[in-house]
Enzyme design. Structure first.
Site, PDB file in Angstrom:
ATOM      1  N   HIS A  62      -0.192  -3.621  -2.977  1.00 54.56           N
ATOM      2  CA  HIS A  62      -0.315  -2.316  -2.314  1.00 54.56           C
ATOM      3  C   HIS A  62      -1.772  -1.900  -2.302  1.00 54.56           C
ATOM      4  CE1 HIS A  62       0.296   1.979  -1.433  1.00 54.56           C
ATOM      5  NE2 HIS A  62       1.482   1.623  -0.971  1.00 54.56           N
ATOM      6  N   HIS A 113       0.868   1.623   9.007  1.00 57.14           N
ATOM      7  CA  HIS A 113       1.280   2.758   8.165  1.00 57.14           C
ATOM      8  C   HIS A 113       2.790   2.716   7.957  1.00 57.14           C
ATOM      9  CE1 HIS A 113       1.421   6.460   6.157  1.00 57.14           C
ATOM     10  NE2 HIS A 113       1.130   7.318   7.119  1.00 57.14           N
ATOM     11  N   ASP A 170       7.994  -1.167   0.272  1.00 59.51           N
ATOM     12  CA  ASP A 170       8.333  -1.607   1.624  1.00 59.51           C
ATOM     13  C   ASP A 170       9.220  -2.844   1.589  1.00 59.51           C
ATOM     14  OD1 ASP A 170       6.742   0.389   2.986  1.00 59.51           O
ATOM     15  OD2 ASP A 170       5.002  -0.708   2.260  1.00 59.51           O
TER      16      ASP A 170
END
Length: 426
Positions: free
Chosen positions: A304, A263, A362
């Site tokens: 993603h 996460h 990210d």
């Protein structure tokens, strides 16, 4: 006329209402199934709506993320983090006087009591920053124990302000602890992101030297992580909150869920991958390993789970990332050179384009934080800081209307009833 779905099972027909969404997929209301002794089976809750919400909408196929109806690109490009915090909490963008009052409310709540700061003495400098943050946030319940009536709207508002205000202070304190430096108090003259960076990198009692480029990049990181609908940590906050736990305990539970590498640790994984590649001359070799289905190596920070075409947050973060790299003038830093090469490959090679393996948020946030000298162990702390307004907004939303304690069902596959045998007879 309301739509109905019909479930036929064991010769019985059960009518289930179809609830119409404002945007996105409609939902079949299966609550009546428990009365018939039937439950649905949905590991990971991939097809189950556990609540209704007016806060955030995501369309992963179209690459859409909206907070209260406003596209993330507009918010990140034109607003600031505290403006987005206000929007998430109150449902509307603030007017000038409302934003000024909100900022003042946050600024005066940022300092942490000296006695409370002693909590960090219980940790050594090798402790993970997330363990300290989780404990510190839960500990706020002891400091504000007189305002924990969750059914009192004023108490909920005060808790929201305290959490948004104190999170950058506590996050910076974890950084100062792991680097064995004295704490730096918040400065009411600085903006939210500037304050966090100054509390991390400044000197006690000295004038801030944080550049506007660094502060802007950090503010965008906060905005882009502010909320992401019913993800694991937000669902954890709601589940903990459904037990009538106080808000500090509920947010601490969310921090614990975010700590998991699947996460909140994704941007940390990007840096680990770059370190594994090691040198720009080996990029092609590792790209080939990533393409090999028989190889366990994975390129982190590409594609993603939710966004199937592109991550709208990454498009904003890309520009911010490049601005930080340009100001820091660190093109020769090995890991950042590797990241730049990977970004170019992902945007140009057909293999990546066809599979929609685009750089996600990210990837860019990991590189940006690295360029800003934020330690890898602090990445998830920064994520938690940005996500706090989303968590507390969902907690407030849940408590503002009737709710039930969360109690998922299970599909039992264990042994049937059997009788206990004495140990000597086993």
């Amino acid at each position: 006329m309301k739509q109905m779905a019909t479930l036929n099972i064991d010769g019985k027909s059960i009518e289930l209402p179809v609830l119409e969404a404002a945007s996105g997929a409609n939902v079949i209301d299966v609550r009546s199934l428990s009365g018939a002794g039937i439950f649905t089976y949905d590991p990971g809750f991939l097809s189950t709506a556990s609540c209704d919400s007016k806060i955030t909408y995501i369309d992963g196929d179209a690459g859409i993320l909206m907070h209260r109806g406003y596209p993330i690109e507009q918010l990140a490009g034109q607003s600031e983090h505290l403006e987005v915090c206000y929007l998430l909490l109150h449902g509307e963008l603030p007017k000038e006087n409302q934003l000024a009052a909100f900022k003042d409310d946050i600024n005066k709540r940022m300092p942490v009591d000296d006695e409370f700061a002693k909590l960090f003495d219980g940790f050594n400098s090798s402790a993970h920053p997330m363990s300290m943050l989780c404990a510190a946030v839960a500990g706020l319940a002891a400091q504000f124990h007189d305002g924990l009536d969750i059914y009192n709207e004023d108490h909920r508002t005060e808790s929201a302000l305290q959490l948004i205000a104190k999170m950058p202070t506590l996050a910076a304190m974890t950084y100062r602890k792991i680097t064995a430096q004295p704490f730096v108090a918040p400065n009411p003259e600085l903006d939210y992101a500037e304050n966090f960076l100054n509390m991390c990198f400044g000197d006690p009692g000295q004038t801030s030297k944080i550049s506007s480029t660094m502060a802007s990049a950090m503010d965008k990181i906060f905005i882009l992580h502010a909320d992401h609908e019913q993800n694991a940590s937000t669902s954890t906050v709601r589940l903990a909150g459904s037990t009538e736990a106080n808000p500090y305990a509920a947010i601490a539970a969310g921090i614990a869920a975010l700590w998991g590498p699947s996460h909140g640790g994704a941007n940390e994984a990007v840096l680990t991958m770059l370190e594994q590649i090691g040198d720009i001359s080996d990029v092609a070799k590792y790209v080939d390993k990533a393409k090999d289905k028989g190889d366990s190596f994975k390129l982190m920070g590409f594609g993603h789970r939710v966004y199937k075409n592109f991550d709208p947050r990454a498009l904003v973060m890309q520009d911010s990332c490049h601005a930080v790299l340009a100001e820091k003038n660190i093109e020769d830093e090995p890991l950042l050179k590797i990241a730049t090469r990977l970004e170019k490959i992902a945007r140009e090679e057909p293999y990546f384009i066809e599979r929609r393996l685009y750089p996600n948020i990210d990837f860019y946030s990991g590189i940006t934080l690295k360029a800003m000298s934020i330690p890898t162990s602090m990445y998830t702390v920064v994520f938690a800081l940005g996500r706090t307004p989303g968590w507390i907004s969902h907690w407030c939303e849940m408590l503002s209307e009737p709710f039930k304690i969360g109690r998922p069902r299970q599909l039992y596959l264990g042994s049937q009833q059997r009788n206990y045998t004495e140990i000597s007879s086993r």
